[in-house]
Design a protein around this motif. Structure first.
Motif, mmCIF file in Angstrom:
data_model
loop_
_atom_site.group_PDB
_atom_site.id
_atom_site.type_symbol
_atom_site.label_atom_id
_atom_site.label_comp_id
_atom_site.label_asym_id
_atom_site.label_seq_id
_atom_site.Cartn_x
_atom_site.Cartn_y
_atom_site.Cartn_z
ATOM 1 N N VAL A 1 0.241 -6.392 76.727
ATOM 2 C CA VAL A 1 1.533 -6.608 76.079
ATOM 3 C C VAL A 1 2.622 -5.985 76.941
ATOM 4 C CG1 VAL A 1 0.513 -6.619 73.767
ATOM 5 C CG2 VAL A 1 1.440 -4.477 74.702
ATOM 6 N N VAL A 2 3.860 -6.347 76.656
ATOM 7 C CA VAL A 2 5.013 -5.782 77.353
ATOM 8 C C VAL A 2 5.792 -4.922 76.360
ATOM 9 C CG1 VAL A 2 7.082 -6.289 78.694
ATOM 10 C CG2 VAL A 2 5.123 -7.844 78.798
ATOM 11 N N VAL A 3 6.078 -3.684 76.744
ATOM 12 C CA VAL A 3 6.878 -2.785 75.907
ATOM 13 C C VAL A 3 8.166 -2.477 76.669
ATOM 14 C CG1 VAL A 3 6.970 -0.547 74.736
ATOM 15 C CG2 VAL A 3 4.800 -1.786 74.886
ATOM 16 N N LYS A 4 9.321 -2.649 75.989
ATOM 17 C CA LYS A 4 10.590 -2.458 76.683
ATOM 18 C C LYS A 4 11.676 -1.977 75.725
ATOM 19 C CE LYS A 4 11.507 -7.480 76.481
ATOM 20 N NZ LYS A 4 11.735 -8.693 77.300
ATOM 21 N N PRO A 5 12.787 -1.465 76.266
ATOM 22 C CA PRO A 5 13.900 -1.044 75.406
ATOM 23 C C PRO A 5 14.513 -2.253 74.689
ATOM 24 C CG PRO A 5 14.165 -0.176 77.643
ATOM 25 C CD PRO A 5 13.073 -1.194 77.688
ATOM 26 N N ALA B 1 18.996 -3.199 80.922
ATOM 27 C CA ALA B 1 19.181 -4.173 81.997
ATOM 28 C C ALA B 1 18.382 -3.684 83.193
ATOM 29 C CB ALA B 1 20.669 -4.297 82.355
ATOM 30 N N LEU B 2 18.298 -4.522 84.218
ATOM 31 C CA LEU B 2 17.693 -4.148 85.495
ATOM 32 C C LEU B 2 16.199 -3.830 85.375
ATOM 33 C CD1 LEU B 2 20.604 -1.776 86.559
ATOM 34 C CD2 LEU B 2 20.234 -4.094 87.384
ATOM 35 N N ASN B 3 15.522 -4.407 84.361
ATOM 36 C CA ASN B 3 14.098 -4.149 84.133
ATOM 37 C C ASN B 3 13.798 -2.677 83.884
ATOM 38 O OD1 ASN B 3 12.972 -6.721 84.114
ATOM 39 N ND2 ASN B 3 12.822 -6.808 86.330
ATOM 40 N N ASP B 4 14.800 -1.940 83.457
ATOM 41 C CA ASP B 4 14.634 -0.519 83.158
ATOM 42 C C ASP B 4 13.690 -0.330 81.971
ATOM 43 O OD1 ASP B 4 15.300 2.321 82.670
ATOM 44 O OD2 ASP B 4 16.415 1.511 80.969
ATOM 45 N N GLY B 5 12.705 0.556 82.132
ATOM 46 C CA GLY B 5 11.837 0.935 81.022
ATOM 47 C C GLY B 5 10.815 -0.094 80.608
ATOM 48 N N LEU C 1 9.890 5.995 76.178
ATOM 49 C CA LEU C 1 11.136 5.284 75.886
ATOM 50 C C LEU C 1 11.929 5.904 74.743
ATOM 51 C CD1 LEU C 1 10.138 1.515 76.244
ATOM 52 C CD2 LEU C 1 11.695 2.813 77.702
ATOM 53 N N VAL C 2 11.283 6.133 73.601
ATOM 54 C CA VAL C 2 12.021 6.548 72.405
ATOM 55 C C VAL C 2 12.601 7.954 72.593
ATOM 56 C CG1 VAL C 2 11.832 7.082 69.945
ATOM 57 C CG2 VAL C 2 10.760 5.027 70.858
ATOM 58 N N GLY C 3 13.908 8.024 72.385
ATOM 59 C CA GLY C 3 14.618 9.286 72.568
ATOM 60 C C GLY C 3 15.236 9.443 73.940
ATOM 61 N N ALA C 4 14.852 8.560 74.874
ATOM 62 C CA ALA C 4 15.425 8.623 76.233
ATOM 63 C C ALA C 4 16.600 7.662 76.327
ATOM 64 C CB ALA C 4 14.358 8.261 77.261
ATOM 65 N N ASP C 5 17.423 7.848 77.358
ATOM 66 C CA ASP C 5 18.557 6.962 77.593
ATOM 67 C C ASP C 5 18.149 5.828 78.523
ATOM 68 O OD1 ASP C 5 20.198 8.467 76.020
ATOM 69 O OD2 ASP C 5 21.123 9.564 77.672
ATOM 70 N N LEU D 1 22.416 3.882 76.909
ATOM 71 C CA LEU D 1 22.217 3.853 75.456
ATOM 72 C C LEU D 1 20.928 4.575 75.098
ATOM 73 C CD1 LEU D 1 23.109 0.096 74.799
ATOM 74 C CD2 LEU D 1 24.569 2.080 74.372
ATOM 75 N N ARG D 2 20.958 5.353 74.013
ATOM 76 C CA ARG D 2 19.755 6.046 73.564
ATOM 77 C C ARG D 2 18.776 5.053 72.947
ATOM 78 N NH1 ARG D 2 19.030 11.435 72.627
ATOM 79 N NH2 ARG D 2 20.205 11.451 74.564
ATOM 80 N N ASN D 3 17.528 5.085 73.384
ATOM 81 C CA ASN D 3 16.496 4.203 72.822
ATOM 82 C C ASN D 3 15.969 4.804 71.523
ATOM 83 O OD1 ASN D 3 16.503 2.430 75.112
ATOM 84 N ND2 ASN D 3 15.197 3.852 76.222
ATOM 85 N N ASP D 4 16.242 4.131 70.386
ATOM 86 C CA ASP D 4 15.700 4.620 69.118
ATOM 87 C C ASP D 4 14.606 3.695 68.594
ATOM 88 O OD1 ASP D 4 17.246 2.484 68.394
ATOM 89 O OD2 ASP D 4 18.682 3.639 67.202
ATOM 90 N N ALA D 5 14.257 2.682 69.376
ATOM 91 C CA ALA D 5 13.182 1.747 69.022
ATOM 92 C C ALA D 5 12.719 1.065 70.307
ATOM 93 C CB ALA D 5 13.679 0.716 68.017
#
Length: 419
Positions: free
Chosen positions: A152-156, A160-164, A181-185, A190-194
Motif C-alpha cells: 500500500v501507499v501511505v502519504k500526507p 507536494a513534491l512526493n514528500d512523506g 508522518l503524524v505530528g510532523a510538518d 502543514l502539520r500532518n494530523d492524518a
C-alpha cells in the motif's frame, strides 16, 4: 511602475514559484503586468528560491485574513487571477471567486488539495479510483490494512513534491510510516494530523498536463515515467519521456484525465494529473490545479515549440484564440526525456567527476543543477532530493533512448565525489 490607472491590465498569480516563475514574462509579452500574491508569510524553502520579484509590480502577502488580502489585491483590478504553485491553489480559488473572475470556485476547492477527498470525489462522480482510507489513528489504518501482507501507499493528506510518501508491504512498515508522518510538518509547512493510505496501483505512471477554459480541456503534453527501486524507495522517479499526442495509451489516459478534471471542478487554468495505467484501466494518483512542476514545461517547449505555460497565458489573455486552437494536437518535433539523477549518499559534494561525459551525450540539451559543488547533498529519496535533472532532446527517438540509458549508467557511486 504600472498602477491601476495605467494602461496595462494586471494578472495576479498566487505563489509564482517553481515552474510558475516562468508565467509572468509570458504575460508581459502579451501586454499584461503581473501582481504577486503570496499565500504564506514565509514560503517553504523548496519554493522560495525560484521566485523572481522583478517580474511583479508588487506582492500582496496573505496573513490569514481573506478580507485584508482582497483589499490589498482589489486596487490593482486584476483581469485574471490564477494559482502558480500547489500551495496557492485554495487561496486562488477564494480570491478569483470573490473578485468575480474566471474561477474554479470554492465548492470543490478542498477536493483539489486534500488527497483523500480528491479520490473520493472522483469515485463519487462514477470515475474508477483506488481503494483508500483516511486515518487519524493507527488502529483505523491497521484495520483497513488487514491481516494479510500487501503493498500500500501511505502519504500526507496535503503536501507536494512526493514528500512523506511511503510504500509499505507489511503491517510493521505501515506502523512506521504512520509514526513518521503524524505530528510532523509536510514539505509545504502543514502539520500532518492524518494520513491517506491507498492500494498500490500496479502499472506504469503517466503525466497528463492540460489547460482548461470554460470546462473545455486541452492536452498540452503527455509523459510516461520510469521508476527504480533504489535507496530504500520502492518507486523512485528515474525519468520521464514525452509521448506523441495520440495512441492507445494516450487516448485512454486523456479521456480519463478529462473525467477527473470534470469531477474535481477544474474548469479554468492549468492542471497536472498523475495517473497509472493498471490492468483494470487508468487510475488517478493525484492531480494539481496548477502548472506541472520540476521545470518540465521548459523541456516540453523545446520539444514541441510551446508548453503548458504558453497555453495557460493564452487561455487567460485570448480565450477566442484558445478555443480556436484547442482542437489541434501538439506535434513532437524533437523527442524529449528528463533524467532524474539519484545521489546514493549524503555529505558535502566536492564535484561531479563524470559531468563532462554527461554533457557529451549527443542529445544533451540542458541540466538543472539543484546541488552544486561545495553544497550539502542528500541521499535521493523524493522530489526534494534530486541533485540534478538532465534534459535530453533529439529529432531521433533512438538517440534519446540511448543517451537516457547511458545517463542512467553514469549515475551512481562514481558520478558523485562526496565527503
Amino acid at each position: 511602475m504600472s498602477t491601476p490607472q495605467g494602461h496595462r491590465p494586471v494578472v495576479a498569480i498566487v505563489d509564482a514559484f517553481s515552474t510558475a516563475s516562468h508565467l509572468a514574462p509570458l504575460f508581459h509579452a502579451r501586454g499584461y503586468d503581473c501582481l504577486h500574491v503570496q499565500s504564506l508569510e514565509t514560503p517553504p524553502t523548496a519554493f522560495g528560491a525560484s521566485f523572481r520579484p522583478g517580474d511583479f509590480i508588487a506582492t500582496v502577502v496573505h496573513r490569514g485574513d481573506t478580507a485584508e488580502t482582497l483589499a490589498g489585491v482589489a486596487p490593482y483590478a486584476p483581469v485574471a487571477l490564477l494559482a502558480g504553485a500547489e500551495i496557492g491553489v485554495e487561496l486562488a480559488d477564494v480570491l478569483s471567486e470573490a473578485l468575480g473572475l474566471r474561477t474554479n470556485g470554492t465548492a470543490l476547492s478542498n477536493a483539489r488539495r486534500d488527497k483523500f477527498r480528491m479520490v473520493e470525489t472522483v469515485r463519487a462522480a462514477g470515475v474508477p479510483a483506488a481503494e483508500q482510507v483516511l486515518a487519524t489513528d493507527l488502529d483505523t489504518l491497521l484495520d483497513w490494512y488487514g491481516a494479510t501482507d500487501r503493498t500500500v501507499v501511505v502519504k500526507p493528506v496535503r503536501s507536494a513534491l512526493n514528500d512523506g510518501v511511503s510504500f509499505c508491504s507489511t503491517a510493521g512498515e505501515v506502523r512506521a510510516a504512520f509514526a513518521s508522518l503524524v505530528g510532523a510538518d509536510s514539505a509545504v509547512g502543514l502539520r500532518n494530523d492524518a494520513v491517506v493510505a491507498q492500494e498500490y496501483l500496479v502499472g506504469a505512471e503517466y503525466y497528463v498536463n492540460t489547460v482548461s477554459l470554460d470546462g473545455k480541456h486541452y492536452v498540452c503534453d503527455v509523459w510516461k515515467t520510469q521508476h527504480l527501486k533504489v535507496n530504500g524507495v520502492r518507486d523512485l522517479l528515474g525519468g520521464s519521456a514525452l509521448l506523441v499526442r495520440r495512441g492507445p495509451e494516450q487516448d485512454l489516459l486523456t479521456e480519463y484525465a478529462f473525467s477527473v478534471l470534470d469531477a474535481l471542478g477544474v474548469r479554468h487554468g492549468p492542471a497536472h494529473t498523475e495517473l497509472k495505467l493498471t490492468p483494470q484501466g487508468p487510475r488517478l494518483v493525484e492531480t494539481g490545479a496548477r502548472v506541472c512542476g520540476a521545470m518540465l514545461p521548459l523541456l516540453t517547449r523545446a520539444a514541441i515549440g510551446e508548453s503548458q505555460l504558453e497555453w495557460t497565458v493564452l487561455a487567460y489573455t485570448d480565450p477566442e484564440a484558445f478555443d480556436a486552437r484547442r482542437h489541434t494536437d501538439y506535434e513532437v518535433a524533437r523527442h524529449a526525456v528528463c533524467v532524474n539523477m539519484i545521489a546514493p549518499e549524503a555529505g558535502k559534494l566536492v564535484d561531479y567527476p563524470k559531468m563532462t561525459d554527461l554533457r557529451a551525450l549527443e542529445s544533451f540539451h540542458d541540466v538543472l543543477l539543484k546541488v552544486r559543488p561545495g553544497d550539502e547533498i542528500a541521499r535521493t529519496v523524493n522530489d526534494l532530493t534530486y541533485p540534478m535533472l538532465v534534459h535530453l532532446l533529439h529529432e531521433v527517438e533512438g538517440v534519446v533512448t540511448h543517451d537516457y540509458m547511458t545517463a542512467r549508467y553514469l549515475d551512481g557511486e562514481g558520478f558523485y565525489d562526496v565527503v
